[in-house]
Scaffold this motif. Structure first.
Motif, PDB file in Angstrom:
ATOM      1  N   SER A 294       0.820  -1.205   0.000  1.00 35.10           N
ATOM      2  CA  SER A 294       0.000   0.000   0.000  1.00 35.10           C
ATOM      3  C   SER A 294       0.857   1.260   0.000  1.00 35.10           C
ATOM      4  O   SER A 294       0.618   2.201  -0.768  1.00 35.10           O
ATOM      5  N   GLN A 295       1.889   1.291   0.853  1.00 38.40           N
ATOM      6  CA  GLN A 295       2.752   2.463   0.946  1.00 38.40           C
ATOM      7  C   GLN A 295       3.534   2.684  -0.344  1.00 38.40           C
ATOM      8  O   GLN A 295       3.620   3.813  -0.845  1.00 38.40           O
ATOM      9  N   LEU A 296       4.087   1.620  -0.914  1.00 36.31           N
ATOM     10  CA  LEU A 296       4.887   1.747  -2.130  1.00 36.31           C
ATOM     11  C   LEU A 296       4.027   2.168  -3.320  1.00 36.31           C
ATOM     12  O   LEU A 296       4.420   3.026  -4.114  1.00 36.31           O
ATOM     13  N   SER A 298       1.261   3.825  -3.240  1.00 33.47           N
ATOM     14  CA  SER A 298       0.875   5.213  -3.027  1.00 33.47           C
ATOM     15  C   SER A 298       1.993   6.169  -3.415  1.00 33.47           C
ATOM     16  O   SER A 298       1.756   7.212  -4.040  1.00 33.47           O
ATOM     17  N   LEU A 299       3.220   5.815  -3.055  1.00 42.10           N
ATOM     18  CA  LEU A 299       4.367   6.674  -3.372  1.00 42.10           C
ATOM     19  C   LEU A 299       4.565   6.808  -4.879  1.00 42.10           C
ATOM     20  O   LEU A 299       4.765   7.911  -5.401  1.00 42.10           O
ATOM     21  N   VAL A 300       4.510   5.677  -5.591  1.00 41.77           N
ATOM     22  CA  VAL A 300       4.736   5.719  -7.034  1.00 41.77           C
ATOM     23  C   VAL A 300       3.577   6.416  -7.744  1.00 41.77           C
ATOM     24  O   VAL A 300       3.779   7.177  -8.694  1.00 41.77           O
ATOM     25  N   GLN A 301       2.352   6.166  -7.290  1.00 41.52           N
ATOM     26  CA  GLN A 301       1.193   6.863  -7.856  1.00 41.52           C
ATOM     27  C   GLN A 301       1.335   8.375  -7.683  1.00 41.52           C
ATOM     28  O   GLN A 301       1.059   9.156  -8.600  1.00 41.52           O
ATOM     29  N   ASN A 360       2.005  -8.313  -6.462  1.00 38.81           N
ATOM     30  CA  ASN A 360       3.137  -7.488  -6.843  1.00 38.81           C
ATOM     31  C   ASN A 360       2.720  -6.030  -6.967  1.00 38.81           C
ATOM     32  O   ASN A 360       1.664  -5.716  -7.520  1.00 38.81           O
ATOM     33  N   VAL A 361       3.559  -5.124  -6.456  1.00 35.48           N
ATOM     34  CA  VAL A 361       3.274  -3.695  -6.523  1.00 35.48           C
ATOM     35  C   VAL A 361       3.146  -3.222  -7.956  1.00 35.48           C
ATOM     36  O   VAL A 361       2.291  -2.401  -8.298  1.00 35.48           O
ATOM     37  N   VAL A 362       3.998  -3.753  -8.847  1.00 38.15           N
ATOM     38  CA  VAL A 362       3.974  -3.337 -10.252  1.00 38.15           C
ATOM     39  C   VAL A 362       2.652  -3.700 -10.890  1.00 38.15           C
ATOM     40  O   VAL A 362       2.073  -2.920 -11.668  1.00 38.15           O
TER      41      VAL A 362
END
Length: 394
Positions: A294-296, A298-301, A360-362
């Motif tokens: 969730s944190q990652l 949000s950061l990339v978005q 996966n975050v991606v």
């Protein structure tokens, strides 16, 4: 001369030639590192021990002359260092980047001394360099170089077992304290900006080089804190250099490797383990870490939206570069995987679909990007390019 005798003689000549070339390379390596150490010693007496070690392991030949150059002593007020900060940092970076060649030459003690020298100039990793905010310009220039050099040193020392687990934990915690101290004070000076940028960029790289190896766990709390500090550095009213450093810290933590001499930290495993015992530890790439998803994401978005819509043109460019670095890193890794899976079919390599783990975050980021509505007016074209290539990840 018989054929067998000729082959033996040719083999001997070849071995002799190889040995001669190796000796020449070692001599050249010694000359380069002596020169770097001599230049650095003009700035700090602490490098004298390192210079002495280099002289022992790489002695001058009988026909060589000492390449020592006497440099003009620096003005104690350091008035002109603002223009030279990255030049001084570059000397430390070059010295740290040479440890692989030094190790292969057999000078293992020199590798340890270079590692100790680099660590000695990073605040919060050495008690003698504690107060980074009150340090002089020269000290900060050396600290910037040490921050830049550290991730490649750690990555190499991990692989040759010259880095202990407790050292890795201390490094990550030390960087957290350093970035926290720097980001909490609003300063516009070039020294403060440069050190904050370097510490953010390389703290992210340090996370990647430890976690991507998949052999040492880090506390979730420490990783979360660092990611939050990166965001604070680019979301607060700081200069562009600081904003860029924070954004690169995020993408480097995901493995982008921007701003380092280590192109990409290899993903030893695509799976990330999460241990709820002993204060919650993670081990493995952040890209597949469910607890930080969730944190990652949000950061990339957030960086993507800044690249698309920010009124601050410089901040928009920083975000576009950061997201592009991340996209290129992921695309390159997928291309490598494709080539290894389909070595004989070039056409299928080009168009093969790219699959990611469900957690996966991606994958989550790609799905989010597919449902974005892009404005048709007033959007810079290169931002469209960033959006397009990221959407292709799905």
């Amino acid at each position: 001369m018989s054929r067998s005798s000729y082959l033996v003689e040719a083999s001997d000549d070849s071995d002799l030639e190889k040995e001669t070339c190796k000796m020449q390379e070692v001599d050249l390596l010694g000359n380069i590192n002596r020169a770097l150490s001599q230049m650095i010693s003009q700035f700090t007496p602490s490098s004298s021990d390192l210079l002495q070690s280099l002289s022992v392991y790489f002695p001058l030949g009988t026909d060589d002359t000492d390449s020592y150059v006497t440099y003009e002593s620096l003005d104690k007020n350091y008035n002109d260092l603002e223009e030279d900060i990255w030049g001084i940092a570059g000397l430390v970076l070059c010295l740290g980047s040479s440890i692989g060649a030094i190790y292969r030459s057999g000078a293992y003690d020199v590798v340890q001394k270079i590692k100790a020298f680099v660590l000695s100039w990073i605040p919060h990793l050495n008690h003698s360099v504690q107060n980074s905010l009150s340090s002089k310009g020269l000290d900060i220039a050396l600290s910037v170089g040490s921050c830049l050099a550290l991730p490649s040193i750690v990555a190499f020392c991990q692989r040759v077992e010259l880095m202990y687990d407790n050292e890795l934990d201390q490094l990550v915690i030390g960087f957290r304290e350093l970035v926290s101290e720097l980001v909490s004070v609003r300063k516009s000076g070039i020294f403060h900006q440069s050190l904050l940028m370097a510490s953010c960029v390389e703290a992210g790289s340090l996370l990647a080089c430890i976690l991507n190896e998949g052999v040492h766990p880090l506390k979730v709390e420490v990783v979360k804190d660092l990611l939050a500090l990166f965001r604070k550095s680019y979301s607060n009213p700081h200069p562009p250099l600081t904003h860029f450093g924070g954004m690169l810290g995020v993408v480097n933590a995901l493995g982008a490797g921007a701003g380092t001499l280590v192109p990409n930290y290899p993903l030893k495993t695509l799976r990330t383990t999460y241990d709820q015992k002993d204060s919650f530890y993670i081990m493995g790439p952040l890209l597949s870490c469910p607890v930080l998803e969730s944190q990652l994401t949000s950061l990339v978005q957030e960086m993507f939206l800044v690249a698309q819509n920010s009124d601050d043109h410089q901040l928009q460019q920083c975000a576009a570069w950061a997201v592009s670095f991340l996209r290129h890193c992921l695309w390159f890794r997928e291309l490598q995987n494709t080539e290894s899976s389909f070595p004989s079919d070039a056409a299928s390599q080009k168009y093969v679909s790219q699959n990611f783990l469900k957690d996966n975050v991606v994958k989550e980021l790609s799905l989010w990007l597919m449902h974005l509505n892009y404005p048709g007016v007033g959007t810079i074209s290169h931002v469209y390019t960033v959006a397009t290539v990221l959407r292709c990840l799905s």
